[in-house]
Design a protein around this motif. Structure first.
Motif, short mmCIF file in Angstrom:
data_model
loop_
_atom_site.label_atom_id
_atom_site.label_comp_id
_atom_site.label_asym_id
_atom_site.label_seq_id
_atom_site.Cartn_x
_atom_site.Cartn_y
_atom_site.Cartn_z
N ASN A 1 -19.87 -12.96 2.76
CA ASN A 1 -19.39 -13.87 3.51
C ASN A 1 -18.06 -14.54 2.78
O ASN A 1 -17.13 -15.15 3.53
N THR A 2 -17.79 -13.98 1.53
CA THR A 2 -16.36 -14.35 0.93
C THR A 2 -15.41 -13.16 1.13
O THR A 2 -14.41 -13.46 1.71
N LEU A 3 -15.96 -12.02 1.32
CA LEU A 3 -14.98 -10.73 1.44
C LEU A 3 -14.65 -10.31 2.81
O LEU A 3 -13.42 -10.08 3.12
N TRP A 4 -15.64 -10.59 3.42
CA TRP A 4 -15.38 -10.20 4.99
C TRP A 4 -14.49 -10.90 5.72
O TRP A 4 -13.60 -10.38 6.53
N PRO A 5 -14.15 -12.10 5.78
CA PRO A 5 -13.10 -12.75 6.46
C PRO A 5 -11.77 -12.37 5.81
O PRO A 5 -10.67 -12.25 6.70
N ARG A 6 -11.76 -12.04 4.72
CA ARG A 6 -10.42 -11.40 4.04
C ARG A 6 -10.15 -10.12 4.60
O ARG A 6 -8.88 -9.65 5.01
N LEU A 7 -11.00 -9.32 5.08
CA LEU A 7 -10.79 -7.99 5.50
C LEU A 7 -10.47 -8.29 7.06
O LEU A 7 -9.44 -7.46 7.66
N GLN A 8 -11.16 -9.16 7.72
CA GLN A 8 -10.74 -9.34 9.30
C GLN A 8 -9.41 -9.85 9.65
O GLN A 8 -8.85 -9.47 10.37
N ALA A 9 -8.83 -10.61 8.38
CA ALA A 9 -7.52 -10.95 8.34
C ALA A 9 -6.43 -9.98 8.47
O ALA A 9 -4.95 -10.42 8.55
N GLU B 1 -5.20 -6.40 9.53
CA GLU B 1 -5.55 -5.26 10.41
C GLU B 1 -5.78 -3.91 9.86
O GLU B 1 -6.76 -3.19 10.02
N LYS B 2 -4.83 -3.63 8.92
CA LYS B 2 -4.67 -2.31 8.23
C LYS B 2 -5.91 -2.12 7.25
O LYS B 2 -6.63 -1.03 7.22
N LEU B 3 -6.12 -3.38 6.70
CA LEU B 3 -7.35 -3.27 5.78
C LEU B 3 -8.70 -3.02 6.47
O LEU B 3 -9.63 -2.40 6.09
N PHE C 1 -9.07 -1.31 9.27
CA PHE C 1 -9.29 -0.19 9.71
C PHE C 1 -9.73 0.80 8.51
O PHE C 1 -10.66 1.54 8.78
N ILE C 2 -9.25 0.75 7.35
CA ILE C 2 -9.68 1.58 6.10
C ILE C 2 -11.16 0.96 5.70
O ILE C 2 -11.95 2.06 5.62
N TYR C 3 -11.42 -0.16 5.88
CA TYR C 3 -12.77 -0.54 5.66
C TYR C 3 -13.74 0.22 6.68
O TYR C 3 -14.88 0.62 6.30
N GLN C 4 -13.40 0.20 8.06
CA GLN C 4 -14.57 0.87 8.82
C GLN C 4 -14.22 2.34 8.74
O GLN C 4 -15.35 3.03 8.98
N LEU C 5 -13.25 3.06 8.41
CA LEU C 5 -13.25 4.43 7.90
C LEU C 5 -14.18 4.58 6.83
O LEU C 5 -15.11 5.49 6.81
N GLU C 6 -14.28 3.69 5.90
CA GLU C 6 -15.05 3.84 4.59
C GLU C 6 -16.63 3.69 4.88
O GLU C 6 -17.68 4.44 4.63
N MET C 7 -16.94 2.73 5.94
CA MET C 7 -18.21 2.68 6.74
C MET C 7 -18.89 3.75 7.36
O MET C 7 -19.67 4.52 7.08
N ASP C 8 -17.67 4.33 8.17
CA ASP C 8 -18.00 5.41 8.92
C ASP C 8 -18.22 6.87 7.73
O ASP C 8 -19.19 7.78 8.22
N SER C 9 -17.49 6.92 6.99
CA SER C 9 -17.67 8.03 5.87
C SER C 9 -19.13 7.71 5.25
O SER C 9 -19.46 8.78 4.89
N GLY D 1 -2.69 2.56 5.70
CA GLY D 1 -2.66 1.11 5.04
C GLY D 1 -3.66 1.08 4.05
O GLY D 1 -4.06 -0.30 3.71
N ARG D 2 -4.27 2.02 3.23
CA ARG D 2 -5.09 1.73 2.29
C ARG D 2 -4.29 1.31 1.06
O ARG D 2 -3.05 1.98 0.76
N ARG D 3 -4.42 0.34 0.27
CA ARG D 3 -3.68 -0.12 -0.85
C ARG D 3 -4.09 0.35 -1.78
O ARG D 3 -5.21 0.42 -2.54
N LEU D 4 -3.02 0.97 -2.72
CA LEU D 4 -3.29 1.53 -4.02
C LEU D 4 -2.52 0.58 -5.15
O LEU D 4 -1.24 0.78 -5.29
N TYR D 5 -3.32 -0.24 -5.88
CA TYR D 5 -2.75 -1.05 -6.85
C TYR D 5 -2.07 -0.11 -7.82
O TYR D 5 -3.03 0.71 -8.59
N LEU D 6 -1.29 -0.78 -8.85
CA LEU D 6 -0.51 -0.04 -9.77
C LEU D 6 -0.49 -1.37 -10.91
O LEU D 6 0.89 -1.86 -11.31
N PRO D 7 -1.22 -1.72 -11.67
CA PRO D 7 -1.21 -2.76 -12.74
C PRO D 7 -0.11 -2.72 -13.65
O PRO D 7 0.09 -3.61 -14.11
#
Length: 939
Positions: A522-530, A532-534, A536-544, A831-837
């Motif tokens: 309930n905390t993360l899903w609204p952030r993904l819905q907001a 569009e690119k993420l 898409f990547i999340y749905q790709l991961e679910m399908d994968s 649109g997959r984000r690759l963070y570089l701390p």
């Protein structure tokens, strides 16, 4: 009940350095290198919070070194002279660290002219003399000299405990000899001289033989060999060394710790929530602010709790202090919306029917299984939990089998009753790592349908650089902590199976998992819905995840006799290599011993020293062996011996033993949420690391076979990362080469060497291939020179000419590094984000590594996205057309299939077409396929 008290002393100076080096380069304003550094502060908060949770104490203090010199500098001006100055980014965080530790409720001590170790030593001895148990939390081995029956050192970073037995086991001498031991060994970090060339083993041996350093000094003339001579030459400086390494336990702390020697000056306070919130906001710790808001408790309630605690202590009824479990204060600290939980344990059919009705009516239900094994192909269900409303959950115990376990509903009948709902795709379900639970249910004959969400994958898409375990997610996003598996089952050899856990405790644990999973979603899903690119990547991961479940379930056939024959041949060759190495060396030796190899190489054969170890000895690591192997036969023999031994031990000996008894196949596990680029990792067994650069390594693939009437097919993308580079950079020359179907390496060679493509030699093409792939990985001129075996100047010239001919590539690299520094991440084409701390780190090597990753990650990540898109598309078509072909492996950019002979031509035509058509880039995608009786022949 006991009146025994505990004092917890934290080595703050050790903690803050660990926090600084362990955490990424965090900033108060992410991506702004001019913003204050915050990594050490955040790490310190995490460590101190965890320690408070884990260790009970009545008194406590966090001790830091004070700035300036100490009394040891007066004794020995060279003391700590070799130490590098404190990094500026750490220095700037010292004051905030002191502040936040106090706000977290810890007394903080920093005594001028006295090192933190000496403050710890003094407090420890004062407490010990009063019969108080002392726990020192530190990674500093020097503190081991303080250990006795009342003083214990713990290192929470690695779980190490140094009590009397622990110190003796680790160093070879008991704590009362540690000062003597440290004197002999010296301390290079603090620049304290010991006896030259005397290490831990010799020091321990001498002390056990002679009984003490004083006795050793008296009989120094008896000690033989070079070590004895070094000892005698060091006798004059040993008294000073002993004085320097000895932790003082009698320091004057007056004015810094009130009330000594009663320890009343070290009370443990409650976290100062009101002051913590603006502190967290100032340094950009948004999740900590959120956690505080969730845990808000009226100040008067905290004060009442503290008064109650103080009263119980005065009355002598307190059993441990503010870190106890359970305690009023701990309950207050843990208070959150999850405080009013309603967890049911289902033991009757009436209860189960009630919950089935809730599941049928729910828009989304979280499921969690408790099982007998982490191996998803063999795991059996012990219990199942559900949650459909935050704060509410139910657990069905099914196969708990400890003595006097309550009667449970029969598992077969319960699963039969749940099966229609579980297999109904219209009933939406949620889990944490759903692929595992799908396998577990499948082991019981249930093919779960309708999984709509996976919190592990949500986290992986949103914050790939952070942990994705449920406990981490709950703490990070909800401010909720919970029961750990080790709390229930223990650790190591004493760990019990989940089936032996008390049902009441198991229910709380499993319900908590389902409840927290729903809460995290309930905390993360609204952030993904907001985004569009993420999304898409999340749905790709679910399908994968669905496709990978099928691949894992299918497994691959292994020809064990072929592997056995290969193992036999490898064993013979390994023995031959040993004999050949002995002949060259002129004597037998252990080919796995760096020490013996060093003696043979440098003392006996006089080979050149390529580099040295930190201790000054000639190195014999892999890099050195490879360099020496260019000119000398023995290093080459050792390298071949190591390679074949690893191949035999890892693959040919073991692969055949890993077959599942039920299926007769090997079922690898694909981990989705590991690599930051989106690539999959394979383990148990690791099918992605089978070496293919040697004939012996390639032959291992011969053992991956198809059943009678079928063949193996292998499909992969051609030059995929170079094609992605052409697409991302938009470089005209690269685009033209791929669009016109020109050999890109030949075209590059023609550009770099100033000739026409038909004039390019095979050597020039090889150079161009190394340049093409090297620059994708951010290779420097030094790296290119080393790879090609040419001068650094020549390599730099090649790179310069490359960028002159491919200016779009150079522009892409420069722009990508700048963008990464600005926003802290890069993106794949999809649109997959690759963070570089570390992209703005003041540490040069770390920053350089992040810059190279910024260039390469979009290509690796896009390649990972493409192969996942292909995997999903191909599996869907196989299902739609009800084909007999099965996908059995995914290895890097390759998909491997088991194909009935009747479908070979369909596979040859359709699989490459499907793979090439999953995306439209500026250059055409090209997939190639091979077919054969085994994986090797399919290439």
């Amino acid at each position: 009940m006991t009146d025994k008290k505990t004092l917890l002393l934290v080595d703050g100076s050790s903690y803050l350095y660990r926090a600084f080096h362990a955490m990424p380069d965090l900033r108060a304003v992410p991506g702004d290198p001019k913003s204050p550094a915050t990594g050490a502060i955040r790490g310190m908060i995490n460590m101190m919070t965890a320690l408070r949770r884990e260790v009970r104490a009545d008194y406590a203090a966090c001790i830091f070194d004070a700035p300036g010199k100490t009394f040891r500098d007066d004794w020995y001006p060279e003391y700590k002279a070799n130490r590098s100055p404190m990094p500026d980014d750490l220095r700037s965080q010292i004051d905030p660290i002191h502040e936040v530790v106090k706000l977290l409720g810890w007394p903080v001590l920093s005594v001028p002219d006295v090192e933190a170790d000496d403050v710890i030593g003094t407090l420890a001895r004062v407490a010990s003399a009063q019969g108080v148990e002392v726990i020192v939390s530190s990674g500093d081995k020097d503190l081991s000299q303080l250990v006795d029956e009342h003083i214990t050192i713990i290192d929470t970073m690695n779980g190490k405990k140094r009590d009397v037995a622990g110190v003796t086991a680790e160093f070879g001498v008991p704590p009362n000899l540690m000062i003597d031991y440290q004197t002999l060994v010296g301390d290079s970090v603090d620049n304290v001289p010991g006896v030259p060339k005397v290490g831990p083993k010799t020091a321990a041996k001498w002390l056990l033989e002679y009984g003490s350093l004083d006795a050793l000094i008296e009989r120094a003339a008896e000690v033989k060999g070079a070590a004895g001579e070094n000892l005698r030459q060091a006798l004059g400086q040993l008294p000073l060394s002993r004085r320097l390494v000895t932790i003082r336990t009698d320091c004057d702390l007056d004015g810094h710790v009130t009330g000594l020697p009663s320890l009343d000056g070290l009370p443990v306070g409650a976290p100062q929530t009101a002051e913590l919130k603006p502190f967290y906001e100032k340094f950009g710790f948004k999740s900590l602010v959120k956690a505080l808001e969730a845990q808000a408790v009226p100040p008067e309630l905290i004060e009442e709790s503290l008064k109650k605690k103080a009263g119980s202590t005065a009355a002598g009824t307190d059993q441990g202090g503010l870190f106890d479990e359970p305690s009023d204060m701990q309950a207050l600290e843990a208070a959150s919306p999850a405080s009013n939980l309603k967890y049911d344990t289902i033991t009757t059919w009436e209860q189960l029917d009630g919950w089935l009705a809730k599941l049928e009516a729910a828009e989304l239900a979280a499921i969690d299984t408790e099982t007998t094994s982490l191996d998803e192909m063999v795991a059996q269900i012990v219990g199942i939990s559900f949650s459909v409303t935050p704060g509410e959950a139910a657990y069905i115990p099914l196969t708990h089998n400890y003595p006097d376990a309550p009667e449970q509903l029969p598992i077969d009948e319960v699963l039969a009753k749940l099966k229609p709902w579980l297999e109904n795709g219209a009933k939406k379900k949620l889990g944490q790592h759903i692929k595992y639970d799908r396998h577990v249910f499948a082991n019981h004959g249930i093919e779960v349908q309708g999984y709509a969400h996976d919190t592990m994958l949500q986290s992986y898409v949103l914050e790939v650089h952070k942990p994705h375990g449920l406990s981490s997610l709950a703490e990070r996003h909800l401010g909720r902590s919970g029961i750990s598996y080790e709390d229930l089952c223990g650790k190591g050899a004493h760990q019990i199976p989940f089936s032996q856990v008390d049902i009441a405790k198991a229910a709380e644990y499993s319900c908590e998992d389902s409840d927290q999973t729903l809460d995290v979603h309930n905390t993360l899903w609204p952030r993904l819905q907001a985004d569009e690119k993420l999304s898409f990547i999340y749905q790709l991961e679910m399908d994968s995840s669905e496709a990978l479940y099928r691949v894992e379930r299918n497994g691959v056939m292994i020809d064990s006799p072929t592997l056995a024959a290969q193992s036999h041949e490898l064993g013979k060759r390994i023995m031959e290599l040993e004999q050949e190495a002995y002949e060259i060396a002129g004597q037998p030796f252990n080919l796995g011993s760096p020490k013996q190899i060093g003696e043979i190489f440098f003392t006996k054969l006089g080979l050149p020293v390529v580099k040295k170890t930190p201790s000054g000895a000639p190195s014999t690591d892999e890099e050195v062996l490879e360099k020496l192997a260019e000119d000398y036969p023995l290093p080459a023999k050792i390298l071949e011996h190591r390679s074949l031994s690893k191949l035999k031990g890892t693959y040919t000996d073991k692969l055949g033993q890993l077959a599942n008894p039920r299926t007769g196949r090997v079922h690898t596990h694909y981990a989705q949420a590991v690599a930051v680029t989106g690539r999959l990792s394979s383990n148990d067994p690791n099918l992605q690391n089978i070496p293919i650069r040697t004939p012996e390594g390639r032959r291992v693939r011969e053992a991956f076979v198809a059943p009678a009437g079928s063949v193996i097919a292998s499909a992969d993308y051609s030059q995929i990362e170079l094609r992605i580079m052409a697409h991302i950079s938009g470089d005209e020359s690269l685009l033209r080469a791929f669009t016109e179907g020109i050999d890109v390496h030949r075209a590059t060679a023609a550009e770099v060497f100033g000739s026409t493509p038909d004039q390019v030699s095979s050597e020039q093409r090889r150079y161009a291939k190394v340049i093409n792939f090297g620059l994708i990985y951010g290779m420097s001129s030094f790296g290119l020179a080393k790879n090609l075996g040419i001068e650094n100047k020549a390599a730099a010239s090649y790179i310069e000419r490359y960028f002159a001919r491919y200016p779009g590539v150079k522009a892409y690299m420069d722009e990508t590094k700048a963008l990464a520094k600005e926003q802290g991440y890069v993106e794949t084409v999809f649109g997959r984000r690759l963070y570089l701390p570390e992209i703005n780190s003041p540490n040069g090597p770390r920053r350089g590594g992040a810059e190279r990753a910024a260039i390469n990650a979009p290509m690796q990540g896009t390649a990972a996205d493409l192969i996942k898109l292909s995997m999903v598309k191909v599996q869907n078509v196989l299902d739609e057309e009800k084909r007999g072909t099965r996908m059995i492996m995914q290895v890097h950019d390759e998909l491997v299939f088991e194909v009935p002979e009747a479908e070979i031509e369909w596979v040859r035509t359709e699989i490459p077409r499907l793979m090439a058509g999953v995306a439209s880039l500026k250059v055409p995608l090209l997939a190639e396929i091979g077919v054969g009786p085994n994986w090797d022949k399919a290439h």
